[in-house]
Design a protein around this motif. Structure first.
Motif, PDB file in Angstrom:
ATOM      1  N   ASP A   1     -42.358  -4.144   9.266  1.00  0.00           N
ATOM      2  CA  ASP A   1     -42.291  -5.200  10.288  1.00  0.00           C
ATOM      3  C   ASP A   1     -41.916  -4.573  11.632  1.00  0.00           C
ATOM      4  OD1 ASP A   1     -42.153  -7.562  11.658  1.00  0.00           O
ATOM      5  OD2 ASP A   1     -40.324  -8.279  10.689  1.00  0.00           O
ATOM      6  N   PHE A   2     -42.896  -3.918  12.255  1.00  0.00           N
ATOM      7  CA  PHE A   2     -42.630  -3.241  13.529  1.00  0.00           C
ATOM      8  C   PHE A   2     -42.805  -4.246  14.675  1.00  0.00           C
ATOM      9  CE2 PHE A   2     -43.432  -0.149  16.996  1.00  0.00           C
ATOM     10  CZ  PHE A   2     -42.273   0.587  16.842  1.00  0.00           C
ATOM     11  N   THR A   3     -41.895  -5.214  14.688  1.00  0.00           N
ATOM     12  CA  THR A   3     -41.870  -6.230  15.737  1.00  0.00           C
ATOM     13  C   THR A   3     -40.452  -6.281  16.283  1.00  0.00           C
ATOM     14  OG1 THR A   3     -41.255  -7.979  14.190  1.00  0.00           O
ATOM     15  CG2 THR A   3     -43.624  -7.619  14.532  1.00  0.00           C
ATOM     16  N   ALA A   4     -40.224  -7.147  17.258  1.00  0.00           N
ATOM     17  CA  ALA A   4     -38.875  -7.297  17.802  1.00  0.00           C
ATOM     18  C   ALA A   4     -37.908  -7.753  16.710  1.00  0.00           C
ATOM     19  CB  ALA A   4     -38.881  -8.282  18.962  1.00  0.00           C
ATOM     20  N   ARG A   5     -38.371  -8.658  15.836  1.00  0.00           N
ATOM     21  CA  ARG A   5     -37.519  -9.123  14.743  1.00  0.00           C
ATOM     22  C   ARG A   5     -37.207  -7.983  13.780  1.00  0.00           C
ATOM     23  NH1 ARG A   5     -37.646 -11.117   9.593  1.00  0.00           N
ATOM     24  NH2 ARG A   5     -39.862 -10.798   9.334  1.00  0.00           N
TER      25      ARG A   5
ATOM     26  N   ALA B   1     -34.721  -5.667  15.292  1.00  0.00           N
ATOM     27  CA  ALA B   1     -33.377  -6.268  15.258  1.00  0.00           C
ATOM     28  C   ALA B   1     -32.770  -6.119  13.869  1.00  0.00           C
ATOM     29  CB  ALA B   1     -33.447  -7.730  15.658  1.00  0.00           C
ATOM     30  N   VAL B   2     -33.565  -6.402  12.825  1.00  0.00           N
ATOM     31  CA  VAL B   2     -33.084  -6.292  11.445  1.00  0.00           C
ATOM     32  C   VAL B   2     -32.747  -4.834  11.104  1.00  0.00           C
ATOM     33  CG1 VAL B   2     -33.742  -6.618   9.010  1.00  0.00           C
ATOM     34  CG2 VAL B   2     -34.276  -8.384  10.699  1.00  0.00           C
ATOM     35  N   ALA B   3     -33.434  -3.879  11.737  1.00  0.00           N
ATOM     36  CA  ALA B   3     -33.151  -2.461  11.500  1.00  0.00           C
ATOM     37  C   ALA B   3     -31.712  -2.103  11.877  1.00  0.00           C
ATOM     38  CB  ALA B   3     -34.141  -1.596  12.280  1.00  0.00           C
ATOM     39  N   GLY B   4     -31.067  -2.943  12.678  1.00  0.00           N
ATOM     40  CA  GLY B   4     -29.674  -2.690  13.039  1.00  0.00           C
ATOM     41  C   GLY B   4     -28.720  -2.785  11.864  1.00  0.00           C
ATOM     42  N   ILE B   5     -29.110  -3.501  10.817  1.00  0.00           N
ATOM     43  CA  ILE B   5     -28.222  -3.650   9.653  1.00  0.00           C
ATOM     44  C   ILE B   5     -28.027  -2.311   8.936  1.00  0.00           C
ATOM     45  CG2 ILE B   5     -27.889  -4.818   7.434  1.00  0.00           C
ATOM     46  CD1 ILE B   5     -29.423  -7.224   8.729  1.00  0.00           C
ATOM     47  N   PRO B   6     -29.115  -1.596   8.537  1.00  0.00           N
ATOM     48  CA  PRO B   6     -28.871  -0.293   7.907  1.00  0.00           C
ATOM     49  C   PRO B   6     -28.270   0.723   8.876  1.00  0.00           C
ATOM     50  CG  PRO B   6     -31.244  -0.712   8.073  1.00  0.00           C
ATOM     51  CD  PRO B   6     -30.537  -1.970   8.459  1.00  0.00           C
TER      52      PRO B   6
ATOM     53  N   GLY C   1     -25.471  -7.540  14.337  1.00  0.00           N
ATOM     54  CA  GLY C   1     -25.330  -8.972  14.594  1.00  0.00           C
ATOM     55  C   GLY C   1     -26.662  -9.601  14.974  1.00  0.00           C
ATOM     56  N   PHE C   2     -27.407  -8.901  15.854  1.00  0.00           N
ATOM     57  CA  PHE C   2     -28.755  -9.378  16.203  1.00  0.00           C
ATOM     58  C   PHE C   2     -29.659  -9.372  14.962  1.00  0.00           C
ATOM     59  CE2 PHE C   2     -27.653  -7.898  20.614  1.00  0.00           C
ATOM     60  CZ  PHE C   2     -27.677  -9.156  21.199  1.00  0.00           C
ATOM     61  N   GLY C   3     -29.482  -8.367  14.103  1.00  0.00           N
ATOM     62  CA  GLY C   3     -30.291  -8.281  12.891  1.00  0.00           C
ATOM     63  C   GLY C   3     -30.029  -9.431  11.949  1.00  0.00           C
ATOM     64  N   PHE C   4     -28.759  -9.774  11.738  1.00  0.00           N
ATOM     65  CA  PHE C   4     -28.438 -10.897  10.843  1.00  0.00           C
ATOM     66  C   PHE C   4     -28.955 -12.219  11.448  1.00  0.00           C
ATOM     67  CE2 PHE C   4     -25.129  -8.040   9.008  1.00  0.00           C
ATOM     68  CZ  PHE C   4     -25.551  -8.117   7.683  1.00  0.00           C
ATOM     69  N   ALA C   5     -28.882 -12.342  12.780  1.00  0.00           N
ATOM     70  CA  ALA C   5     -29.385 -13.572  13.426  1.00  0.00           C
ATOM     71  C   ALA C   5     -30.898 -13.680  13.276  1.00  0.00           C
ATOM     72  CB  ALA C   5     -28.987 -13.571  14.899  1.00  0.00           C
ATOM     73  N   ALA C   6     -31.598 -12.523  13.201  1.00  0.00           N
ATOM     74  CA  ALA C   6     -33.063 -12.534  13.115  1.00  0.00           C
ATOM     75  C   ALA C   6     -33.574 -12.731  11.685  1.00  0.00           C
ATOM     76  CB  ALA C   6     -33.614 -11.217  13.670  1.00  0.00           C
ATOM     77  N   LEU C   7     -32.690 -12.623  10.712  1.00  0.00           N
ATOM     78  CA  LEU C   7     -33.138 -12.808   9.327  1.00  0.00           C
ATOM     79  C   LEU C   7     -33.594 -14.252   9.105  1.00  0.00           C
ATOM     80  CD1 LEU C   7     -30.373 -10.897   7.314  1.00  0.00           C
ATOM     81  CD2 LEU C   7     -32.777 -10.239   7.552  1.00  0.00           C
ATOM     82  N   PRO C   8     -34.666 -14.429   8.334  1.00  0.00           N
ATOM     83  CA  PRO C   8     -35.107 -15.807   8.061  1.00  0.00           C
ATOM     84  C   PRO C   8     -34.063 -16.541   7.215  1.00  0.00           C
ATOM     85  CG  PRO C   8     -36.424 -14.223   6.807  1.00  0.00           C
ATOM     86  CD  PRO C   8     -35.524 -13.431   7.705  1.00  0.00           C
ATOM     87  N   SER C   9     -33.859 -17.828   7.526  1.00  0.00           N
ATOM     88  CA  SER C   9     -32.841 -18.586   6.794  1.00  0.00           C
ATOM     89  C   SER C   9     -33.441 -19.319   5.601  1.00  0.00           C
ATOM     90  CB  SER C   9     -32.173 -19.592   7.720  1.00  0.00           C
ATOM     91  OG  SER C   9     -33.132 -20.320   8.445  1.00  0.00           O
TER      92      SER C   9
END
Length: 196
Positions: free
Chosen positions: A45-49, A52-57, A188-196
């Motif tokens: 998923d090479f998008t902004a989302r 953002a999620v890549a910040g978690i690892p 934090g941005f990564g967790f916010a970008a995760l689908p709910s």
């Protein structure tokens, strides 16, 4: 685990760096898994989302580095340095009054006891004695033993402080703190970008 090298520029022996082997192994295992997770996120998923999620690892790798790989004890020519996650303490050898090793390496000085984050104490383990009976025995820590051996082998020159110019100093590890804060914000941005 301890290692030291000769500095090619000055010709002096660099400080011996002491860490526990388990902390190094833990860091490399988690960092390897984190890099695999980071790679799969970016490739999948090479998008902004995705970025953002890549910040978690990245946050996990940074936290494990800050807590397990970065902390160390440096045994220099004139001082022992306790490099902990948030602060570093540099203690000249002539200020060291001894060591507390029951719960972890603590360096006793006339001011107070400074604790070392990366070196656990000797601890205990169950072991069979010569009669085959299981007993609680000392479990030596080679990294702590390296510090104690270095202290017992100090020369008069290493202990000298003729004009009292070498003093105990404490400093904040600004680089590690900034990296942790940045990684936490990114996560934090990564967790916010995760689908709910």
């Amino acid at each position: 685990m301890a290692n030291s090298e000769i500095d090619p520029n000055s010709g002096h022996k660099q400080p011996t760096v002491v860490r526990t082997t388990s902390s190094t192994v833990l860091f490399y295992v988690i960092a390897g898994l984190g890099v695999l997770g980071l790679g799969s996120i970016i490739v999948g998923d090479f998008t902004a989302r995705g970025l953002a999620v890549a910040g978690i690892p990245v946050a996990i790798i940074t936290a494990v580095y800050a807590l397990y790989r970065f902390p160390r004890v440096e045994l220099g020519r004139k001082e022992i340095s306790l490099i902990n996650p948030m602060q570093s303490v540099h203690i000249p050898w002539n200020h060291v009054d001894g060591f507390d090793i029951h719960f972890g390496l603590g360096v006793r000085t006339h001011e107070k006891v400074y604790s070392s984050w990366p070196l656990a104490g000797r601890g205990k383990k169950m072991e069979k004695d010569e009669h085959g009976i299981r007993r609680l025995m000392d479990n030596p820590n080679p990294a702590v033993d390296t510090v104690l051996d270095r202290y017992s082998a100090l020369s008069d020159e290493e202990l000298s402080n003729p004009r009292g110019e070498h003093t105990i100093s404490t400093s904040w590890n600004i680089g590690i703190i900034a990296a942790l804060v940045a990684a936490i914000v990114w996560a934090g941005f990564g967790f916010a970008a995760l689908p709910s």
